[in-house]
Design a protein around this motif. Structure first.
Motif, short mmCIF file in Angstrom:
data_model
loop_
_atom_site.label_atom_id
_atom_site.label_comp_id
_atom_site.label_asym_id
_atom_site.label_seq_id
_atom_site.Cartn_x
_atom_site.Cartn_y
_atom_site.Cartn_z
N LYS A 27 38.14 33.55 40.93
CA LYS A 27 39.21 32.57 41.18
C LYS A 27 40.23 32.57 40.05
CE LYS A 27 36.50 29.34 43.96
NZ LYS A 27 35.92 27.98 44.01
N LEU A 28 39.74 32.63 38.82
CA LEU A 28 40.63 32.67 37.66
C LEU A 28 41.52 33.91 37.70
CD1 LEU A 28 41.61 31.56 34.94
CD2 LEU A 28 39.71 32.79 33.87
N ILE A 29 40.92 35.05 37.98
CA ILE A 29 41.69 36.29 38.08
C ILE A 29 42.72 36.17 39.19
CG2 ILE A 29 41.55 38.74 38.73
CD1 ILE A 29 38.78 38.75 37.30
N GLY A 30 42.32 35.61 40.32
CA GLY A 30 43.25 35.42 41.44
C GLY A 30 44.42 34.54 41.07
N ARG A 31 44.15 33.44 40.36
CA ARG A 31 45.24 32.54 39.94
C ARG A 31 46.19 33.23 38.97
NH1 ARG A 31 40.95 28.65 39.94
NH2 ARG A 31 40.67 28.95 37.71
N ARG A 32 45.63 34.01 38.05
CA ARG A 32 46.49 34.72 37.08
C ARG A 32 47.33 35.79 37.76
NH1 ARG A 32 42.58 35.25 31.76
NH2 ARG A 32 42.64 33.04 31.23
#
Length: 78
Positions: A27-32
């Motif tokens: 999720k963090l990678i997706g948001r970035r």
């Protein structure tokens, strides 16, 4: 036994906390990535690149027009 049927000790099934942690990382990678691409889209297309794209569109339109003219001539000569 041939030793191939056993799972090595380092291939354990991930625990639910490992899976949850992996989902959070994804999720963090997706948001970035989304933030990066949003910023990129906001920058727009540089003027010189826009000019090149316009020239390409014109060349394709000319080519398509020539092809249509050639097809019409073939049909008229039959």
């Amino acid at each position: 036994m041939d030793g191939m049927s056993k799972k090595p000790d380092d291939e354990k099934t991930p625990s639910p906390t490992d899976a949850a942690s992996a989902r959070e990382r994804q999720k963090l990678i997706g948001r970035r990535l989304q933030s990066f691409f949003d910023d990129t889209i906001q920058q727009g297309v540089p003027d010189e690149f826009e000019k090149l794209l316009s020239q390409l569109d014109e060349a394709e339109a000319d080519r398509d027009g020539e092809k249509a003219d050639g097809d019409a001539r073939k049909g008229a000569g039959s």
